[in-house]
Design a protein around this motif. Structure first.
Motif, PDB file in Angstrom:
ATOM      1  N   TYR A 221       0.830  -1.195   0.000  1.00  0.00           N
ATOM      2  CA  TYR A 221       0.000   0.000   0.000  1.00  0.00           C
ATOM      3  C   TYR A 221       0.872   1.256   0.000  1.00  0.00           C
ATOM      4  N   ARG A 222       0.340   2.313  -0.599  1.00  0.00           N
ATOM      5  CA  ARG A 222       0.944   3.639  -0.486  1.00  0.00           C
ATOM      6  C   ARG A 222       0.221   4.376   0.638  1.00  0.00           C
ATOM      7  N   LEU A 223       0.965   4.768   1.662  1.00  0.00           N
ATOM      8  CA  LEU A 223       0.368   5.372   2.849  1.00  0.00           C
ATOM      9  C   LEU A 223       0.692   6.860   2.905  1.00  0.00           C
ATOM     10  N   GLU A 224      -0.342   7.687   3.096  1.00  0.00           N
ATOM     11  CA  GLU A 224      -0.181   9.137   3.232  1.00  0.00           C
ATOM     12  C   GLU A 224      -0.401   9.512   4.699  1.00  0.00           C
ATOM     13  N   LEU A 225       0.685   9.461   5.467  1.00  0.00           N
ATOM     14  CA  LEU A 225       0.592   9.694   6.907  1.00  0.00           C
ATOM     15  C   LEU A 225       0.088  11.098   7.235  1.00  0.00           C
ATOM     16  N   LYS A 226       0.446  12.082   6.444  1.00  0.00           N
ATOM     17  CA  LYS A 226      -0.037  13.440   6.708  1.00  0.00           C
ATOM     18  C   LYS A 226      -1.556  13.496   6.643  1.00  0.00           C
ATOM     19  N   GLU A 227      -2.133  12.837   5.657  1.00  0.00           N
ATOM     20  CA  GLU A 227      -3.583  12.816   5.517  1.00  0.00           C
ATOM     21  C   GLU A 227      -4.241  12.053   6.656  1.00  0.00           C
ATOM     22  N   VAL A 228      -3.646  10.959   7.094  1.00  0.00           N
ATOM     23  CA  VAL A 228      -4.200  10.222   8.231  1.00  0.00           C
ATOM     24  C   VAL A 228      -4.267  11.130   9.451  1.00  0.00           C
ATOM     25  N   ASN A 229      -3.187  11.858   9.717  1.00  0.00           N
ATOM     26  CA  ASN A 229      -3.171  12.751  10.879  1.00  0.00           C
ATOM     27  C   ASN A 229      -4.158  13.892  10.725  1.00  0.00           C
ATOM     28  N   ARG A 230      -4.334  14.391   9.515  1.00  0.00           N
ATOM     29  CA  ARG A 230      -5.334  15.437   9.301  1.00  0.00           C
ATOM     30  C   ARG A 230      -6.721  14.933   9.671  1.00  0.00           C
ATOM     31  N   GLN A 231      -7.058  13.735   9.225  1.00  0.00           N
ATOM     32  CA  GLN A 231      -8.372  13.191   9.529  1.00  0.00           C
ATOM     33  C   GLN A 231      -8.544  12.945  11.028  1.00  0.00           C
ATOM     34  N   LEU A 232      -7.477  12.538  11.703  1.00  0.00           N
ATOM     35  CA  LEU A 232      -7.555  12.336  13.146  1.00  0.00           C
ATOM     36  C   LEU A 232      -7.788  13.646  13.878  1.00  0.00           C
ATOM     37  N   LEU A 233      -7.188  14.722  13.399  1.00  0.00           N
ATOM     38  CA  LEU A 233      -7.394  16.034  14.022  1.00  0.00           C
ATOM     39  C   LEU A 233      -8.830  16.514  13.832  1.00  0.00           C
ATOM     40  N   VAL A 234      -9.389  16.285  12.645  1.00  0.00           N
ATOM     41  CA  VAL A 234     -10.791  16.640  12.403  1.00  0.00           C
ATOM     42  C   VAL A 234     -11.698  15.837  13.332  1.00  0.00           C
ATOM     43  N   HIS A 235     -11.431  14.554  13.454  1.00  0.00           N
ATOM     44  CA  HIS A 235     -12.232  13.697  14.336  1.00  0.00           C
ATOM     45  C   HIS A 235     -12.123  14.155  15.784  1.00  0.00           C
ATOM     46  N   ALA A 236     -10.971  14.720  16.166  1.00  0.00           N
ATOM     47  CA  ALA A 236     -10.775  15.207  17.537  1.00  0.00           C
ATOM     48  C   ALA A 236     -11.474  16.527  17.796  1.00  0.00           C
ATOM     49  N   GLY A 237     -11.986  17.171  16.738  1.00  0.00           N
ATOM     50  CA  GLY A 237     -12.778  18.378  16.939  1.00  0.00           C
ATOM     51  C   GLY A 237     -12.199  19.658  16.384  1.00  0.00           C
ATOM     52  N   ILE A 238     -10.994  19.618  15.828  1.00  0.00           N
ATOM     53  CA  ILE A 238     -10.442  20.839  15.235  1.00  0.00           C
ATOM     54  C   ILE A 238     -11.152  21.096  13.900  1.00  0.00           C
ATOM     55  N   PRO A 239     -11.676  22.292  13.680  1.00  0.00           N
ATOM     56  CA  PRO A 239     -12.331  22.582  12.394  1.00  0.00           C
ATOM     57  C   PRO A 239     -11.379  22.357  11.225  1.00  0.00           C
ATOM     58  N   ASN A 240     -11.896  21.776  10.172  1.00  0.00           N
ATOM     59  CA  ASN A 240     -11.068  21.461   9.011  1.00  0.00           C
ATOM     60  C   ASN A 240     -10.342  22.686   8.482  1.00  0.00           C
ATOM     61  N   GLY A 241     -10.990  23.839   8.529  1.00  0.00           N
ATOM     62  CA  GLY A 241     -10.384  25.071   8.027  1.00  0.00           C
ATOM     63  C   GLY A 241      -9.243  25.584   8.871  1.00  0.00           C
ATOM     64  N   GLN A 242      -9.044  25.003  10.050  1.00  0.00           N
ATOM     65  CA  GLN A 242      -7.952  25.417  10.936  1.00  0.00           C
ATOM     66  C   GLN A 242      -6.809  24.406  10.961  1.00  0.00           C
ATOM     67  N   ILE A 243      -6.807  23.533   9.962  1.00  0.00           N
ATOM     68  CA  ILE A 243      -5.724  22.556   9.812  1.00  0.00           C
ATOM     69  C   ILE A 243      -5.070  22.780   8.456  1.00  0.00           C
ATOM     70  N   GLU A 244      -3.777  23.054   8.454  1.00  0.00           N
ATOM     71  CA  GLU A 244      -3.034  23.223   7.208  1.00  0.00           C
ATOM     72  C   GLU A 244      -2.021  22.088   7.072  1.00  0.00           C
ATOM     73  N   VAL A 245      -1.795  21.673   5.836  1.00  0.00           N
ATOM     74  CA  VAL A 245      -0.928  20.524   5.581  1.00  0.00           C
ATOM     75  C   VAL A 245       0.120  20.886   4.536  1.00  0.00           C
ATOM     76  N   SER A 246       1.375  20.678   4.860  1.00  0.00           N
ATOM     77  CA  SER A 246       2.452  20.892   3.900  1.00  0.00           C
ATOM     78  C   SER A 246       2.416  19.804   2.829  1.00  0.00           C
ATOM     79  N   SER A 247       2.656  20.199   1.602  1.00  0.00           N
ATOM     80  CA  SER A 247       2.721  19.224   0.509  1.00  0.00           C
ATOM     81  C   SER A 247       4.130  18.662   0.326  1.00  0.00           C
ATOM     82  N   LEU A 248       5.093  19.139   1.084  1.00  0.00           N
ATOM     83  CA  LEU A 248       6.483  18.741   0.891  1.00  0.00           C
ATOM     84  C   LEU A 248       6.749  17.322   1.370  1.00  0.00           C
ATOM     85  N   CYS A 249       7.394  16.534   0.521  1.00  0.00           N
ATOM     86  CA  CYS A 249       7.807  15.173   0.852  1.00  0.00           C
ATOM     87  C   CYS A 249       9.298  15.182   1.186  1.00  0.00           C
ATOM     88  N   THR A 250       9.635  14.688   2.366  1.00  0.00           N
ATOM     89  CA  THR A 250      11.039  14.701   2.794  1.00  0.00           C
ATOM     90  C   THR A 250      11.915  13.791   1.949  1.00  0.00           C
TER      91      THR A 250
END
Length: 279
Positions: A221-250
């Motif tokens: 599988y190809r795993l996008e850990l940043k996206e998983v964490n974003r969804q966990l933050l939304v589930h925890a109650g942070i509004p989606n509009g207050q979560i920003e995600v870098s597109s940079l791959c290390t």
């Protein structure tokens, strides 16, 4: 530089969270960002701005690199706090008595800790990375800042959501006030995993599983850990509009970052950092 949103490249040595590095509502300023691998004095294979004391680099080179970062930010390394990261979900509230923990010697770092937060001014939190996900937190109402280290194990344990929960229970935060930034990390373009990992990710409260990982073939599988964490933050109650995600791959950004996977384990570490700086 739009490609670095929500970060901007600030000299060769670091990316800053542009919006947060402004005067905060509390009268201070948030200092938050992520170092690159450039502008230090470490030698190959740690060249050049390695900030990890645990990777068998020359200790003085690492200390000098850390001092350089602290100097650029107009801070004192004695006011910084580092952790002994173990890919788990322990979170520590940092107080004035923790100053300089792990800053100059690894054996003084906060033990078995992958999340840090504080409400104290002029106290700077730092964690080291080379593909795992840095998650930054800021509550301007409660004057709280924090960071979490979320590799796949920490992500599967829900460390990002645990930070939000801890702020709600212990600090009186309203999740609607919390802002989060997910920093540079290895992307699904470069990160393949097996059933052992995906089975644990599937147990998480994901709203859009198809965005979190893609099946290549049976057992891969190809795993996008940043996206998983974003969804966990939304589930925890942070509004989606207050979560920003870098597109940079290390792994992809060879000129900017160390990568444990790309460099086959022999590499340096970048550093995430955040603090409330009095002005």
């Amino acid at each position: 530089m739009n490609t670095y949103n929500p970060f901007r490249l600030d000299a060769p040595s670091m990316l800053l969270i542009e919006e947060w590095n402004q005067t905060a509502e509390t009268g201070g300023a948030v200092t938050a960002g992520f170092t690159t691998k450039n502008g230090g004095e470490s030698e190959p294979p740690f060249h050049s701005l390695n900030t990890g004391l645990h990777v068998q680099d020359h200790e003085q080179h690492v200390i000098n690199n850390r001092k350089k970062v602290a100097d650029i930010l107009k801070t004192d390394l004695h006011d910084w706090v580092f952790a002994d990261q173990t890919h788990e979900d322990r979170i520590h509230k940092v107080t004035d008595g923790d100053r300089a923990s792990g800053a100059f010697r690894y054996d003084t770092a906060l033990k078995a800790t992958d999340g840090l937060y504080t409400d104290r001014p002029n106290l700077f939190l730092a964690l080291c990375f080379a593909d795992c996900v840095p998650v930054y937190f800021y509550d301007p109402v409660r004057s709280l800042v924090g960071i979490a280290h979320a590799g796949w194990k920490g992500t599967a344990l829900g460390i990002a959501a645990s930070m939000v929960d801890m702020w709600i229970r212990r600090e009186g935060s309203n999740p609607a006030d919390i802002r989060a930034v997910i920093g540079p990390a290895i992307g699904s373009c470069c990160y393949t995993v097996d059933d052992h990992v995906i089975d644990k990710i599937r147990n998480l409260p994901l709203q859009q599983e198809d965005k979190a990982f893609l099946t290549i073939k049976e057992g891969e599988y190809r795993l996008e850990l940043k996206e998983v964490n974003r969804q966990l933050l939304v589930h925890a109650g942070i509004p989606n509009g207050q979560i920003e995600v870098s597109s940079l791959c290390t792994s992809c950004e060879r000129s900017l970052f160390f990568s444990h996977r790309r460099d086959r384990g022999k590499t340096g570490r970048m550093m995430s950092f955040i603090g409330l700086k009095e002005v």
